[in-house]
Motif scaffolding. Structure first.
Motif, PDB file in Angstrom:
ATOM      1  N   PRO B 281      28.731 -15.528  22.313  1.00  0.00           N
ATOM      2  CA  PRO B 281      28.421 -16.934  22.035  1.00  0.00           C
ATOM      3  C   PRO B 281      29.637 -17.841  22.179  1.00  0.00           C
ATOM      4  CG  PRO B 281      27.579 -15.526  20.294  1.00  0.00           C
ATOM      5  CD  PRO B 281      28.450 -14.676  21.155  1.00  0.00           C
ATOM      6  N   LYS B 286      27.343 -21.136  23.285  1.00  0.00           N
ATOM      7  CA  LYS B 286      25.939 -21.256  22.892  1.00  0.00           C
ATOM      8  C   LYS B 286      25.710 -20.444  21.629  1.00  0.00           C
ATOM      9  CE  LYS B 286      22.307 -20.718  25.312  1.00  0.00           C
ATOM     10  NZ  LYS B 286      21.420 -19.919  26.179  1.00  0.00           N
ATOM     11  N   LEU B 288      24.070 -17.612  19.362  1.00  0.00           N
ATOM     12  CA  LEU B 288      23.563 -16.294  19.737  1.00  0.00           C
ATOM     13  C   LEU B 288      22.046 -16.348  19.798  1.00  0.00           C
ATOM     14  CD1 LEU B 288      24.351 -13.305  20.211  1.00  0.00           C
ATOM     15  CD2 LEU B 288      23.956 -12.945  17.778  1.00  0.00           C
ATOM     16  N   PHE B 289      21.493 -15.911  20.934  1.00  0.00           N
ATOM     17  CA  PHE B 289      20.044 -15.931  21.093  1.00  0.00           C
ATOM     18  C   PHE B 289      19.424 -14.863  20.181  1.00  0.00           C
ATOM     19  CE2 PHE B 289      16.039 -14.751  23.020  1.00  0.00           C
ATOM     20  CZ  PHE B 289      15.503 -15.973  23.372  1.00  0.00           C
ATOM     21  N   TYR B 291      19.241 -14.444  16.803  1.00  0.00           N
ATOM     22  CA  TYR B 291      20.154 -13.917  15.783  1.00  0.00           C
ATOM     23  C   TYR B 291      19.490 -12.865  14.889  1.00  0.00           C
ATOM     24  CZ  TYR B 291      22.770 -13.977  11.372  1.00  0.00           C
ATOM     25  OH  TYR B 291      23.435 -13.616  10.232  1.00  0.00           O
ATOM     26  N   ASN B 343      19.239  -9.943  24.168  1.00  0.00           N
ATOM     27  CA  ASN B 343      19.702 -11.130  23.454  1.00  0.00           C
ATOM     28  C   ASN B 343      21.056 -11.619  23.957  1.00  0.00           C
ATOM     29  OD1 ASN B 343      17.773 -12.001  21.326  1.00  0.00           O
ATOM     30  ND2 ASN B 343      17.900  -9.850  20.810  1.00  0.00           N
ATOM     31  N   TRP B 344      21.959 -10.676  24.272  1.00  0.00           N
ATOM     32  CA  TRP B 344      23.237 -11.116  24.825  1.00  0.00           C
ATOM     33  C   TRP B 344      23.017 -11.786  26.181  1.00  0.00           C
ATOM     34  CZ3 TRP B 344      24.919  -5.541  23.584  1.00  0.00           C
ATOM     35  CH2 TRP B 344      25.309  -5.456  22.240  1.00  0.00           C
ATOM     36  N   THR B 347      21.708 -15.125  25.753  1.00  0.00           N
ATOM     37  CA  THR B 347      22.747 -16.046  25.281  1.00  0.00           C
ATOM     38  C   THR B 347      23.558 -16.577  26.454  1.00  0.00           C
ATOM     39  OG1 THR B 347      22.888 -14.723  23.266  1.00  0.00           O
ATOM     40  CG2 THR B 347      24.669 -16.278  23.659  1.00  0.00           C
ATOM     41  N   TYR B 537      27.533 -19.498  14.710  1.00  0.00           N
ATOM     42  CA  TYR B 537      27.480 -19.730  16.171  1.00  0.00           C
ATOM     43  C   TYR B 537      26.867 -21.071  16.545  1.00  0.00           C
ATOM     44  CZ  TYR B 537      27.775 -14.711  15.473  1.00  0.00           C
ATOM     45  OH  TYR B 537      28.110 -13.488  15.021  1.00  0.00           O
TER      46      TYR B 537
END
Lengths: 219, 548, 113
Positions: B281, B286, B288-289, B291, B343-344, B347, B537
């Motif tokens: 992030p 950005k 973290l998508f 979380y 998710n990473w 992000t 984040y």
């Protein structure tokens, strides 16, 4: 835990209040005891598996353990847990002399337990049931008996180490209590030591039937 | 308290003369060896594990030397001792302590806004236990070594091996208690010492993943300790429950060993997930998508990790039905791991990505971990595992996770928090070169091993059929690049300690409480206990809460 | 500061009763061990042990009066031990299996299958 305000003297910088510190200490001990459950659990699993595999051999070997000493020791340890709980209660109610005396009694009962355990080991040495060092059993189940006694010595040995450490801690607390180190406003160390001591007792509560009572009712 | 700004130009507090943790207690050796400061203990740990990293690395170098030619350069017995030394040192003296005891120790109190961990004395004791364990391990190695492999399988380890097995067992036993104390400290601290307003869902993922790691440390390590104690007694007295000749069951050992050691591979990756979740992030600017999915997947991995251990024993003689159960459960654990990768990646989507060294390591991590994780599914499959067991396929698989994953994360985190730890900036270009060298060196070393394993080359042999030589030469060539990549940071990071530019409190313009205190931090971290008012984040729309 | 040096004083009733109950359970489990209960013997013995442990945990250690987290920690220890026992059982209970030709230890019972 009583609701009396706690002493700030022993407060470490990472805590906001003495109560936070006291509760954190107790929680730390509980987490440690969770670890200890698994520490003994590994051996208990081995015991369970081998006993399930060799039921007759285990019954035969367990029948020859010293049930009298084992039972007396169970009573001794349960009584020491009682004096320990009483000591914590006394500390909580600011009876300092009583705290010290009860802690000393707990430590002495622990020593008595170790003494009796030593006597039992001595008898077992004479009977030749110490695997690897002095083992003279024969018959078709001799190897099973060797495994039983190996686990017996490992389980009671590791437990004995815990008792020894416990005696040291309890004795230290007794000295500190005698010198007036604790009060209703600060007795966390006594409480946390108590948790440890009760755990040592808990382990023995399970070892007692597994070691001494198995196979008593005949084949 | 300083307030960090987006431009990262926040200044040190005006009372610049305030002592940092590095100077406040003085410079004497005694002040370091008796310190209770979590940050100093982290430094002690960093020095210790760096030493072990290079000891284990030296063994790895010799292993790759040996495998350049099919007959091998060393005697098989020497080779056995080399790979055992590599395994024991790298697993218990580098990977398991790596991120938790260094960055975890340093950062968790900072991230939760606390002045220290809950039990500072226990923390120092944990380091001393680690040192005792390390000395025992080194004595075992230099007295002549151990040839059992890091797994200490019985009955070989108890009856036949002629190395210093008991000494090595003692080393691992003691290091286990060091791990347990660290884990206990983390669990209790994260529960009890969080700053006002720092709710669980405002906690940085690094704390969550170290928390998950600590759960494993506390609940699995005791089983290893008692099992190794049983092995040691069995070896010393020649009585016991693991040797079939005595009536025992070697699979009993394997069950107990892997009950620890499979969760232990998550000890060796979960903290890495935490580091990557901090870096991505920050360098994508950005939040973290997903979380919550990331944190709960960490907890899920720690939990499910305990349900899959017997997939290490598929061909060892366990019941076929158990094999089916464990194979199925092993597939399940891929789900939370995949959630993290998704998710990473999400992000990164539409992020303002900058490729500083920590980000290079993080991107490398995501790719390598994905390969390692997917090949893990191959070997979780019963039928394929019969073919791949004990081949280089497995070796490549777990090195992709542990070295490609965890070591990359370790270096990524080390660079990311280096300014915070030392107060100095590292030379960016050198760091990027090292990161890229490590990535390519790593792939060249370990990708050929997938092919070797698939072709049937067995692990743990000093020699091999000549047709495998080309892949082995490639692998050894990669290892030499990797060695240079790993040695470089030692020089430029060392240089930066004296010559590096001074870092402000927040050189990356990152969020998180650790960046809101000077670099290096003062002895008790924060002058005023910080208050947290928003989730972590928050890089968009404005990066750092100004409302502190 | 009442009675800072007033000797031992009287133990709290709950603790005494717990102690007596524990001693009673020791007598009970010892006696039952000599009764031929067959395979139920171990079940009964462990059930009594569990009751004793419950008494110690509840009344001596005051687990249920402390913070919830302590209960979670204690429960986690037991739960994780249960994982070890139950999942390893999938192997051991299905190990000696004629269909797969999978036998481990010679127990003398293989022929009866």
């Amino acid at each position: 835990m009583s609701e009396a305000p706690l002493d700030q003297v022993h407060l470490e910088p990472q805590y906001a209040t003495a109560r936070q510190q006291a509760e954190t200490a107790a929680l730390g001990m509980w987490v440690f005891l969770a670890t200890e459950v698994l520490f003994f659990g590994g051996m208990l699993f081995a015991y369970t598996y081998l006993r399930a595999t060799f039921p007759e051999g285990f019954a035969e070997a367990a029948r020859e353990t010293h049930v009298v000493i084992g039972t007396i020791n169970t009573v001794v340890l349960l009584t020491s847990s009682f004096t320990m709980a009483w000591a914590v209660h006394a500390a909580e109610h600011d009876r300092r002399r009583a705290t010290a005396l009860l802690l000393a009694a707990t430590a002495l009962l622990g020593l008595l337990f170790l003494g009796l355990k030593g006597l039992e080991y001595y008898k077992e040495w004479q009977e030749g049931v110490v695997p690897g060092l002095n083992f003279h059993k024969d018959g078709p189940n001799a190897h099973v008996a060797a495994m039983f006694y190996y686990l017996y010595f490992m389980l009671t040995g590791v437990h004995g180490v815990h008792v020894t450490i416990g005696i040291g801690l309890v004795a230290l607390m007794a000295v500190r209590a005698w010198r007036g180190g604790f009060s209703a406003r600060y007795f966390t160390p006594v409480e946390v030591t108590g948790l440890y001591w009760h755990f040592v007792d808990l382990v023995w509560i399970f070892l007692y039937p597994l070691i001494y009572l198995a196979g008593r009712s005949g084949p | 308290m300083t307030t960090a700004t987006f431009t990262g130009k926040a200044e040190q507090p005006t009372r610049g003369a305030q002592a940092s943790y590095l100077t406040a207690e003085g410079f004497t050796l005694r002040s370091w060896l008796l310190t209770k400061d979590h940050k100093r203990i982290a430094i002690l740990y960093t020095i210790s594990i760096t030493l072990f990293f290079f000891v284990g690395g030296a063994a790895a170098t010799l292993i790759r030397f040996n495998l350049v030619t099919p007959p091998g350069l060393f005697q098989p017995d020497t080779y056995n001792r080399l790979f055992t030394m590599h395994g024991i040192v790298m697993v218990w003296f580098f990977l398991i302590p790596s991120i938790p005891t260094t960055m975890g120790n340093f950062l968790i109190p900072l991230m939760i806004g606390a002045k220290d961990l809950a039990f500072p004395r226990l923390n120092l004791l944990s380091w001393y236990l680690f040192v005792i364990a390390g000395v025992l391990g080194l004595v075992a190695i230099f007295a002549g070594g151990v040839d059992t492999g890091w797994t200490f399988y019985t009955p070989f380890s108890t009856m036949y091996s002629n190395g210093y097995v008991v000494l090595a067992l003692a080393a691992v036993f003691v290091s286990g208690f060091s791990s347990i104390l660290t884990g206990l400290n983390f669990i209790v601290s994260i529960h009890r010492l969080r700053a006002p307003g720092l709710t669980w869902y405002r906690l940085p993922v690094f704390c969550w993943s170290n928390y998950a790691t600590a759960l494993i440390l506390v609940l699995a390590t005791p089983i290893l300790a008692i099992t190794l104690a049983l092995v040691a007694v069995e070896r010393l007295l020649k009585v016991g429950i693991f040797d079939p000749a005595l009536g025992g069951d070697p699979l009993l050992f394997q069950h107990l060993f892997w009950f620890y050691s499979h969760p232990a591979v998550y000890i060796m990756i979960l903290p890495g997930f935490g580091v990557i979740s901090e870096i991505v992030p920050c360098f994508a600017r950005k939040p973290l998508f997903g979380y919550k999915f990331v944190v709960w997947s960490s907890i899920a991995i720690a939990g499910i990790g305990f349900f899959v251990w017997a997939h290490h024993m598929f061909v060892a003689g366990i019941s076929l039905y158990a094999g089916l159960v464990f194979s199925l459960l092993s597939y399940i654990i891929a789900v939370p791991s995949a959630i993290k990768v998704f998710n990473w990646t999400a992000t990164l989507h539409k992020g303002w990505i900058s490729f500083d060294a920590p980000m290079l390591y993080a991107l490398g991590f995501i790719g390598l971990f994905t390969i390692g994780g997917l090949t893990g599914l191959f070997v979780a499959n019963l039928a394929f595992d019969v073919h791949a067991t004990d081949t280089y396929f497995v070796v490549a698989h777990f090195h992709y996770i542990m070295v490609g994953g965890m070591v990359s994360a370790y270096f990524g985190g080390l660079h990311y928090w280096w300014p915070k730890i030392t107060g100095r900036l590292y030379p960016e270009w050198w760091a990027r070169i090292a990161a890229i060298l490590i990535f390519f060196g790593f792939n060249l070393t370990f990708f050929p091993q997938f092919i070797l394993g698939y072709l049937g080359m067995q692990r743990r042999y000093a020699s091999y059929p000549p047709e495998f030589q080309i892949w082995n030469v490639l692998s050894s060539a990669g290892a030499s690049i990797l060695a240079v990549g790993y040695a470089l940071p030692l020089f430029y990071l060392g240089w930066s300690l004296w010559r590096g530019k001074k870092a402000g409190p927040n050189p990356w313009a990152a969020t998180g409480l650790e960046w809101r205190t000077p670099s290096p931090p003062p002895p008790h971290n924060f002058d005023v206990t910080p208050t947290v008012t928003r989730p972590p984040y928050q890089y968009r729309p404005d990066p750092e809460p100004q409302d502190v | 500061m009442r009675g800072a040096d007033a000797g031992l004083g009287r133990p709290p009733r709950a603790l005494v009763l717990t102690w007596l109950a524990l001693l009673g359970l020791v007598a009970l489990t010892l006696g039952l061990a000599y009764v031929p209960l067959g395979r139920m013997g171990i079940v009964v013995a462990l059930a009594i042990a569990a009751v004793k442990a419950g008494l110690v945990v509840t009344l001596f250690m005051k687990l249920f009066r402390g913070p919830v987290l302590a209960r979670v920690a204690a429960g986690a220890g037991l739960f994780w031990l249960a994982i070890l026992f139950s999942l390893a059982a999938t192997d051991y209970l299905a190990r000696n299996d004629a269909a797969t030709g999978n036998f481990s230890l010679p127990t003398g019972r293989e022929g009866s299958r």
